[in-house]
Scaffold this active site. Structure first.
Site, PDB file in Angstrom:
ATOM      1  N   TYR A 133       0.831  -1.207   0.000  1.00 23.52           N
ATOM      2  CA  TYR A 133       0.000   0.000   0.000  1.00 23.52           C
ATOM      3  C   TYR A 133       0.864   1.255   0.000  1.00 23.52           C
ATOM      4  CZ  TYR A 133       0.954   0.825   4.951  1.00 23.52           C
ATOM      5  OH  TYR A 133       1.576   1.090   6.146  1.00 23.52           O
ATOM      6  N   CYS A 134       0.215   2.377  -0.348  1.00 21.46           N
ATOM      7  CA  CYS A 134       0.850   3.690  -0.318  1.00 21.46           C
ATOM      8  C   CYS A 134      -0.208   4.706   0.120  1.00 21.46           C
ATOM      9  CB  CYS A 134       1.463   4.038  -1.677  1.00 21.46           C
ATOM     10  SG  CYS A 134       0.241   4.231  -2.996  1.00 21.46           S
ATOM     11  N   ARG A 135      -0.072   5.944  -0.286  1.00 19.75           N
ATOM     12  CA  ARG A 135      -1.024   6.970   0.127  1.00 19.75           C
ATOM     13  C   ARG A 135      -2.359   6.819  -0.592  1.00 19.75           C
ATOM     14  NH1 ARG A 135      -2.327  12.015  -1.877  1.00 19.75           N
ATOM     15  NH2 ARG A 135      -3.226  13.432  -0.344  1.00 19.75           N
TER      16      ARG A 135
END
Length: 113
Positions: free
Chosen positions: A74-76
């Site tokens: 995941y990321c932002r």
């Protein structure tokens, strides 16, 4: 599910936050945050390890991970993690899932270290 091929490119799964949270409960799951270290320090999912997808050496750092364990990325917002998921499947990781919407859509509280 995992291991499907789209043409000649290994596929990763895109999961909603609910699907992602459920999948993380499986034994051996590895949670990978691919944001910058300053973003990670500002709040991340519990149990995540941080390897910045935009940093030099990303491929070398993830190569040390077990390619047979399920990997949740995941990321932002989901864009960098989709890029990372593509790189990971190409590098031979068998089970890769991307969090759609990233931490922006994550319903639970983030933790700080």
């Amino acid at each position: 599910m995992f291991g499907l091929f789209q043409g000649s490119t290994p596929a990763y799964q895109n999961l909603t936050p609910t699907q992602f949270a459920q999948a993380l409960r499986q034994p051996g799951a590895v949670l990978l945050d691919v944001r910058r270290p300053d973003e990670f320090a500002g709040g991340h999912l519990p149990g995540a390890i941080n390897i910045d997808v935009t940093a030099p050496g990303f491929a070398q750092r993830v190569a040390a991970l077990d390619k047979t364990r399920p990997l949740y990325v995941y990321c932002r917002s989901g864009a960098r993690s989709a890029n990372a998921a593509s790189q990971l499947t190409t590098a031979g990781f068998e089970q890769v899932a991307n969090l759609l919407g990233g931490v922006l859509d994550w319903p639970e509280k983030l933790v700080r270290q």
